[in-house]
Design a protein around this motif. Structure first.
Motif, PDB file in Angstrom:
ATOM      1  N   GLU A  73       0.818  -1.215   0.000  1.00 20.90           N
ATOM      2  CA  GLU A  73       0.000   0.000   0.000  1.00 20.90           C
ATOM      3  C   GLU A  73       0.851   1.264   0.000  1.00 20.90           C
ATOM      4  OE1 GLU A  73      -0.510  -2.705   1.877  1.00 20.90           O
ATOM      5  OE2 GLU A  73      -2.292  -3.342   0.735  1.00 20.90           O
ATOM      6  N   ARG A  74       2.126   1.132   0.334  1.00 22.38           N
ATOM      7  CA  ARG A  74       2.983   2.321   0.347  1.00 22.38           C
ATOM      8  C   ARG A  74       3.735   2.522  -0.974  1.00 22.38           C
ATOM      9  NH1 ARG A  74       6.778   2.641   5.196  1.00 22.38           N
ATOM     10  NH2 ARG A  74       7.209   4.641   4.181  1.00 22.38           N
ATOM     11  N   LEU A  75       3.522   1.635  -1.932  1.00 19.81           N
ATOM     12  CA  LEU A  75       4.226   1.758  -3.218  1.00 19.81           C
ATOM     13  C   LEU A  75       3.291   2.284  -4.299  1.00 19.81           C
ATOM     14  CD1 LEU A  75       6.764   1.288  -4.977  1.00 19.81           C
ATOM     15  CD2 LEU A  75       5.973  -1.080  -5.297  1.00 19.81           C
ATOM     16  N   GLU A  76       3.756   3.317  -5.016  1.00 24.14           N
ATOM     17  CA  GLU A  76       3.052   3.823  -6.198  1.00 24.14           C
ATOM     18  C   GLU A  76       3.960   3.595  -7.404  1.00 24.14           C
ATOM     19  OE1 GLU A  76       2.347   8.008  -5.579  1.00 24.14           O
ATOM     20  OE2 GLU A  76       0.586   7.629  -4.331  1.00 24.14           O
ATOM     21  N   LEU A  77       3.401   3.070  -8.474  1.00 22.25           N
ATOM     22  CA  LEU A  77       4.184   2.870  -9.689  1.00 22.25           C
ATOM     23  C   LEU A  77       3.708   3.859 -10.741  1.00 22.25           C
ATOM     24  CD1 LEU A  77       4.266  -1.026  -9.706  1.00 22.25           C
ATOM     25  CD2 LEU A  77       6.093   0.550  -8.997  1.00 22.25           C
ATOM     26  N   GLU A  78       4.647   4.614 -11.302  1.00 24.80           N
ATOM     27  CA  GLU A  78       4.310   5.623 -12.325  1.00 24.80           C
ATOM     28  C   GLU A  78       4.571   5.043 -13.712  1.00 24.80           C
ATOM     29  OE1 GLU A  78       5.928   9.505 -11.687  1.00 24.80           O
ATOM     30  OE2 GLU A  78       5.106   9.641  -9.645  1.00 24.80           O
ATOM     31  N   ILE A  79       3.532   5.074 -14.527  1.00 28.52           N
ATOM     32  CA  ILE A  79       3.674   4.604 -15.904  1.00 28.52           C
ATOM     33  C   ILE A  79       3.338   5.753 -16.856  1.00 28.52           C
ATOM     34  CG2 ILE A  79       3.134   2.229 -15.262  1.00 28.52           C
ATOM     35  CD1 ILE A  79       0.349   2.665 -16.408  1.00 28.52           C
ATOM     36  N   THR A  80       3.719   5.618 -18.104  1.00 29.73           N
ATOM     37  CA  THR A  80       3.421   6.664 -19.088  1.00 29.73           C
ATOM     38  C   THR A  80       2.380   6.149 -20.075  1.00 29.73           C
ATOM     39  OG1 THR A  80       5.355   5.959 -20.310  1.00 29.73           O
ATOM     40  CG2 THR A  80       5.628   7.869 -18.906  1.00 29.73           C
ATOM     41  N   GLU A  81       1.800   7.096 -20.805  1.00 25.21           N
ATOM     42  CA  GLU A  81       0.732   6.732 -21.732  1.00 25.21           C
ATOM     43  C   GLU A  81       1.195   5.702 -22.765  1.00 25.21           C
ATOM     44  OE1 GLU A  81      -1.806  10.280 -22.939  1.00 25.21           O
ATOM     45  OE2 GLU A  81      -0.327  11.230 -21.657  1.00 25.21           O
ATOM     46  N   GLY A  82       2.457   5.778 -23.145  1.00 22.14           N
ATOM     47  CA  GLY A  82       2.982   4.835 -24.134  1.00 22.14           C
ATOM     48  C   GLY A  82       2.790   3.375 -23.708  1.00 22.14           C
ATOM     49  N   VAL A  83       2.943   3.127 -22.391  1.00 24.03           N
ATOM     50  CA  VAL A  83       2.769   1.760 -21.874  1.00 24.03           C
ATOM     51  C   VAL A  83       1.349   1.259 -22.145  1.00 24.03           C
ATOM     52  CG1 VAL A  83       2.600   0.430 -19.724  1.00 24.03           C
ATOM     53  CG2 VAL A  83       4.554   1.931 -20.112  1.00 24.03           C
ATOM     54  N   LEU A  84       0.368   2.160 -21.987  1.00 27.02           N
ATOM     55  CA  LEU A  84      -1.026   1.756 -22.148  1.00 27.02           C
ATOM     56  C   LEU A  84      -1.396   1.588 -23.623  1.00 27.02           C
ATOM     57  CD1 LEU A  84      -2.697   4.138 -19.549  1.00 27.02           C
ATOM     58  CD2 LEU A  84      -1.738   1.862 -19.200  1.00 27.02           C
ATOM     59  N   MET A  85      -0.685   2.319 -24.498  1.00 29.34           N
ATOM     60  CA  MET A  85      -1.059   2.325 -25.900  1.00 29.34           C
ATOM     61  C   MET A  85      -0.664   1.041 -26.618  1.00 29.34           C
ATOM     62  SD  MET A  85      -2.550   5.239 -26.043  1.00 29.34           S
ATOM     63  CE  MET A  85      -2.704   5.940 -27.682  1.00 29.34           C
ATOM     64  N   ASP A  86       0.484   0.434 -26.215  1.00 29.92           N
ATOM     65  CA  ASP A  86       0.828  -0.796 -26.933  1.00 29.92           C
ATOM     66  C   ASP A  86       0.640  -2.027 -26.053  1.00 29.92           C
ATOM     67  OD1 ASP A  86       3.868   0.783 -26.874  1.00 29.92           O
ATOM     68  OD2 ASP A  86       3.549  -1.001 -25.638  1.00 29.92           O
ATOM     69  N   ASN A  87       0.321  -3.110 -26.718  1.00 28.80           N
ATOM     70  CA  ASN A  87       0.141  -4.394 -26.049  1.00 28.80           C
ATOM     71  C   ASN A  87      -0.931  -4.329 -24.960  1.00 28.80           C
ATOM     72  OD1 ASN A  87       0.576  -7.049 -25.619  1.00 28.80           O
ATOM     73  ND2 ASN A  87       2.684  -6.842 -24.908  1.00 28.80           N
ATOM     74  N   THR A  88      -2.058  -3.784 -25.307  1.00 28.63           N
ATOM     75  CA  THR A  88      -3.077  -3.418 -24.337  1.00 28.63           C
ATOM     76  C   THR A  88      -3.538  -4.564 -23.435  1.00 28.63           C
ATOM     77  OG1 THR A  88      -3.847  -1.771 -25.889  1.00 28.63           O
ATOM     78  CG2 THR A  88      -5.328  -2.337 -24.108  1.00 28.63           C
ATOM     79  N   THR A 118      -1.382  -7.232 -16.399  1.00 28.98           N
ATOM     80  CA  THR A 118      -0.306  -6.936 -15.440  1.00 28.98           C
ATOM     81  C   THR A 118      -0.732  -5.840 -14.465  1.00 28.98           C
ATOM     82  OG1 THR A 118       1.307  -7.498 -17.151  1.00 28.98           O
ATOM     83  CG2 THR A 118       2.140  -6.316 -15.228  1.00 28.98           C
ATOM     84  N   LEU A 119      -1.378  -4.811 -14.990  1.00 32.01           N
ATOM     85  CA  LEU A 119      -1.804  -3.710 -14.117  1.00 32.01           C
ATOM     86  C   LEU A 119      -2.818  -4.192 -13.083  1.00 32.01           C
ATOM     87  CD1 LEU A 119      -2.112  -0.803 -16.734  1.00 32.01           C
ATOM     88  CD2 LEU A 119      -0.251  -1.198 -15.107  1.00 32.01           C
ATOM     89  N   LYS A 120      -3.739  -5.044 -13.526  1.00 32.18           N
ATOM     90  CA  LYS A 120      -4.734  -5.587 -12.582  1.00 32.18           C
ATOM     91  C   LYS A 120      -4.055  -6.412 -11.499  1.00 32.18           C
ATOM     92  CE  LYS A 120      -8.822  -5.859 -15.575  1.00 32.18           C
ATOM     93  NZ  LYS A 120      -9.466  -6.730 -16.596  1.00 32.18           N
ATOM     94  N   GLN A 121      -3.050  -7.205 -11.888  1.00 34.56           N
ATOM     95  CA  GLN A 121      -2.350  -8.021 -10.897  1.00 34.56           C
ATOM     96  C   GLN A 121      -1.585  -7.148  -9.903  1.00 34.56           C
ATOM     97  OE1 GLN A 121      -0.295 -10.395 -13.826  1.00 34.56           O
ATOM     98  NE2 GLN A 121      -1.589 -12.181 -13.443  1.00 34.56           N
ATOM     99  N   LEU A 122      -0.973  -6.068 -10.406  1.00 35.78           N
ATOM    100  CA  LEU A 122      -0.263  -5.154  -9.506  1.00 35.78           C
ATOM    101  C   LEU A 122      -1.240  -4.516  -8.524  1.00 35.78           C
ATOM    102  CD1 LEU A 122       2.180  -3.495 -12.073  1.00 35.78           C
ATOM    103  CD2 LEU A 122       2.859  -4.891 -10.105  1.00 35.78           C
ATOM    104  N   ARG A 123      -2.378  -4.085  -9.027  1.00 37.51           N
ATOM    105  CA  ARG A 123      -3.410  -3.532  -8.146  1.00 37.51           C
ATOM    106  C   ARG A 123      -3.857  -4.561  -7.116  1.00 37.51           C
ATOM    107  NH1 ARG A 123      -6.708   0.962  -9.071  1.00 37.51           N
ATOM    108  NH2 ARG A 123      -7.800   0.227  -7.227  1.00 37.51           N
ATOM    109  N   GLY A 124      -3.923  -5.804  -7.557  1.00 38.97           N
ATOM    110  CA  GLY A 124      -4.302  -6.893  -6.662  1.00 38.97           C
ATOM    111  C   GLY A 124      -3.352  -7.032  -5.481  1.00 38.97           C
ATOM    112  N   LEU A 125      -2.097  -6.667  -5.672  1.00 33.68           N
ATOM    113  CA  LEU A 125      -1.122  -6.712  -4.568  1.00 33.68           C
ATOM    114  C   LEU A 125      -1.391  -5.597  -3.555  1.00 33.68           C
ATOM    115  CD1 LEU A 125       2.343  -7.066  -6.404  1.00 33.68           C
ATOM    116  CD2 LEU A 125       1.003  -8.893  -5.330  1.00 33.68           C
ATOM    117  N   GLY A 126      -2.073  -4.535  -4.001  1.00 28.34           N
ATOM    118  CA  GLY A 126      -2.285  -3.376  -3.135  1.00 28.34           C
ATOM    119  C   GLY A 126      -1.475  -2.161  -3.547  1.00 28.34           C
ATOM    120  N   VAL A 127      -0.714  -2.299  -4.637  1.00 26.75           N
ATOM    121  CA  VAL A 127       0.108  -1.211  -5.153  1.00 26.75           C
ATOM    122  C   VAL A 127      -0.791  -0.199  -5.872  1.00 26.75           C
ATOM    123  CG1 VAL A 127       1.861  -0.745  -6.941  1.00 26.75           C
ATOM    124  CG2 VAL A 127       2.149  -2.690  -5.381  1.00 26.75           C
ATOM    125  N   SER A 128      -0.439   1.106  -5.825  1.00 28.65           N
ATOM    126  CA  SER A 128      -1.177   2.130  -6.573  1.00 28.65           C
ATOM    127  C   SER A 128      -0.540   2.373  -7.932  1.00 28.65           C
ATOM    128  CB  SER A 128      -1.188   3.460  -5.822  1.00 28.65           C
ATOM    129  OG  SER A 128      -1.828   3.326  -4.595  1.00 28.65           O
TER     130      SER A 128
END
Ligand code: C2E
Ligand code: MG
Ligand code: MG
Ligand code: MG
Length: 287
Positions: A140-155, A161-171
């Motif tokens: 819960e204390r970790l935030e991961l910063e991603i850029t729009e490019g990550v979301l645009m390819d390989n959706t 992966t993003l859902k699994q990271l959220r599942g851990l409790g990461v923001s």
């Protein structure tokens, strides 16, 4: 003096090319050595809420080259990305940032920038889990910063992966929002917690009423989608007041705090449970 025949131009051209390629190659070799010899460092820049309380800190990688002095991330991150070094470098940043945050006498979160390459490789989730375990930091204390490019390819795979990271409790935070091509309606598909409005909008806000209108609209739409909004690049207290009036949730910029060297951040966290104004110079970098 260049000879105006084909051969003369040709060899000049080749010499120039060779130099830039070998300079790049030298930098890559030196970056690899720096990473292996503990020659990289982190700076930490606090982010603040509307009452200037610290809410999180962003970890920013620093390279103080023995001869050339501090080299900005905008120069060496692309080299790391092209050479594959970004994978061990990012692992080092994540581990070092989480280990530091685990030591703070504060529940402040730590934000770490991710590279698109970490999504392509496919072991990001495992890496994050391992680092949290190694450092003892609560997810819960970790935030991961991603850029729009990550979301645009390989959706699809990225979404998983993003859902699994959220599942851990990461923001999950979308960095530099507004510099890419994605719209808020598209972003709605991804499990994000927060948007960081790019500093170019903040900079134009004073002179350009449309920049302020854009920020206002982004805040309204983000909040209706349950996304928090950070304003980055807040360089004056006037900007801070305007952004606060627009409803931004958190604020990052030189007007509130510069990035601080690792040696100062633990003490800063202890002393500034309630933050104070003022720029604390970042020692040893040009930032
Ligand atoms: P970013 O993630 O958007 O980080 C914020 C950048 O804005 C930092 O520059 C910070 O020093 C700068 N900044 C903060 N407040 C202000 C302000 O008020 N005015 C202005 N003009 N600038 C401000 P920095 O440290 O040079 O980093 C640049 C970029 O390099 C970062 O942008 C990020 O994309 C990348 N980066 C930095 N560290 C890492 C890392 O560990 N991993 C990866 N993948 N990328 C990194
Ligand atoms: Mg960032
Ligand atoms: Mg940013
Ligand atoms: Mg930025």
């Amino acid at each position: 003096q260049a000879k105006h025949n084909g051969r003369g131009w040709y060899s000049l051209f080749e010499t120039g090319m060779d130099q830039s390629i070998s300079a790049r190659h030298a930098l890559e070799t030196e970056l690899r050595a720096a990473l292996a010899a503990d020659g990289l460092a982190l700076a930490f820049q606090p982010l603040f809420g509307p009452d200037r309380e610290i809410t999180s800190c962003e970890a920013l990688v620093r390279w103080n080259h023995p001869e050339r002095g501090p080299i900005p991330p905008s120069e060496f991150i692309p080299i790391a990305e092209q050479s594959g070094l970004i994978i061990p470098l990012s692992r080092w940043v994540l581990h070092t940032a989480c280990a530091a945050a685990a030591e703070w006498q504060s529940s402040c979160r730590i934000a770490v920038n991710l590279s698109p390459a970490q999504f392509i490789r496919g072991d990001l989730l495992a890496t994050v889990m391992t680092v949290l375990e190694e450092t003892g930091l609560a997810a819960e204390r970790l935030e991961l910063e991603i850029t729009e490019g990550v979301l645009m390819d390989n959706t699809e795979r990225t979404l998983e992966t993003l859902k699994q990271l959220r599942g851990l409790g990461v923001s999950l935070v979308l960095d530099d929002f507004g510099t890419g091509y994605s719209s808020l309606s598209y972003l709605h598909r991804f499990p994000l917690n927060k948007l960081k409005v790019d500093r170019s909008f903040v900079q134009r806000m004073g002179a350009d009423p449309s920049a302020r209108a854009i920020i206002s609209a982004v805040v309204a739409m983000s909040h209706s989608l349950s996304l928090a909004v950070t304003a980055e690049g807040v360089e004056t207290l006037d900007q801070f007041e305007l952004l606060r009036a627009e409803g931004c949730d958190t604020f990052q910029g030189y007007a509130l705090s510069r990035p601080l060297p690792a040696s100062q951040i633990a003490r800063y966290m202890r002393d500034h449970g309630k933050a104070e104004p003022g720029g604390h110079p970042e020692v040893g970098t040009r930032a």
